[in-house]
Motif scaffolding. Structure first.
Motif, PDB file in Angstrom:
ATOM      1  N   LEU A 247      45.722   1.153 -72.656  1.00  0.00           N
ATOM      2  CA  LEU A 247      45.082   0.924 -73.952  1.00  0.00           C
ATOM      3  C   LEU A 247      43.579   0.915 -73.739  1.00  0.00           C
ATOM      4  O   LEU A 247      43.066   0.153 -72.914  1.00  0.00           O
ATOM      5  N   ILE A 248      42.869   1.770 -74.485  1.00  0.00           N
ATOM      6  CA  ILE A 248      41.412   1.868 -74.403  1.00  0.00           C
ATOM      7  C   ILE A 248      40.851   1.402 -75.741  1.00  0.00           C
ATOM      8  O   ILE A 248      41.238   1.927 -76.782  1.00  0.00           O
ATOM      9  N   THR A 249      39.939   0.428 -75.728  1.00  0.00           N
ATOM     10  CA  THR A 249      39.373  -0.093 -76.972  1.00  0.00           C
ATOM     11  C   THR A 249      37.855  -0.209 -76.866  1.00  0.00           C
ATOM     12  O   THR A 249      37.305  -0.382 -75.779  1.00  0.00           O
ATOM     13  N   SER A 250      37.201  -0.110 -78.031  1.00  0.00           N
ATOM     14  CA  SER A 250      35.753  -0.305 -78.144  1.00  0.00           C
ATOM     15  C   SER A 250      35.449  -1.054 -79.433  1.00  0.00           C
ATOM     16  O   SER A 250      36.292  -1.149 -80.318  1.00  0.00           O
ATOM     17  N   ARG A 251      34.208  -1.556 -79.539  1.00  0.00           N
ATOM     18  CA  ARG A 251      33.836  -2.453 -80.626  1.00  0.00           C
ATOM     19  C   ARG A 251      33.327  -1.787 -81.887  1.00  0.00           C
ATOM     20  O   ARG A 251      33.574  -2.266 -82.986  1.00  0.00           O
ATOM     21  N   LYS A 252      32.541  -0.706 -81.742  1.00  0.00           N
ATOM     22  CA  LYS A 252      31.803  -0.187 -82.903  1.00  0.00           C
ATOM     23  C   LYS A 252      31.274   1.213 -82.619  1.00  0.00           C
ATOM     24  O   LYS A 252      31.357   1.688 -81.479  1.00  0.00           O
TER      25      LYS A 252
END
Length: 182
Positions: free
Chosen positions: A155-160
């Motif tokens: 799972l790859i996530t970022s904020r904005k």
């Protein structure tokens, strides 16, 4: 590499759709726009209407096996609508069950929360989702990009939107590892 981009018919943050889309194309991959309704999706620049984009496939008819990765763009309204659509939630849950990588940015982890796939995971998001992620059993961190390889998939996530360069680099690296010669 074939990548699914899942959005609701209205409310996706345009740059969070177009920037990763172009990154997939620039890497030689093939992006496909999936939605809960046919026709076009209406993108936004924050609260202002932006461009529309043609839907390639309905999420309820899409075959997970034809995709190497899934990108969930944000926007406040987009994941809020997706998490209320049983077929969209099932598609996300099934993507995880198949062990395929998923990338989500900004408010998109709301859909992950609804699909019940954040438990035991470490991820980031827009800060207002912090409590929702923790309540769903995930660990929230404030980082530009977080790659969590625990569980059956990555799972790859970022904020904005400011995090898009790091987000694109991270998800392309992971999707490229699993794509084979597609």
């Amino acid at each position: 590499m074939r990548v699914a981009f899942l959005t609701a018919p209205e409310g996706v943050e345009q740059v969070e759709l177009t920037d990763p889309w172009e990154a997939v194309r620039a890497s030689g991959g093939t992006p496909a726009l999936l939605s809960t309704a046919s026709g076009k999706v209406q993108a936004f620049h924050h609260l202002d209407k932006a461009d529309t984009f043609p839907v390639d496939e309905l999420v309820g008819e899409a075959d997970i096996e034809t995709f190497d990765g899934l990108v969930l763009p944000g926007g406040v309204a987009n994941p809020d609508a997706l998490r209320q659509d049983a077929k969209a939630v099932a598609f996300v849950r099934d993507f995880f069950a198949a062990g395929k990588p998923v990338a989500a940015i900004c408010h998109a982890p709301w859909t992950l929360v609804e699909a019940d796939v954040v438990r035991g995971r470490t991820l980031t998001s827009y800060p207002s989702l912090r409590t929702d992620i923790r309540n769903a059993g995930g660990e929230w961190v404030d980082e530009e990009v977080k790659v969590c390889s625990g569980g059956p998939n990555v799972l790859i996530t970022s904020r904005k939107p400011d995090d898009l360069p790091a987000f694109n680099e991270a998800f392309l690296a992971e999707f490229g590892r699993v794509s084979g010669d597609r």
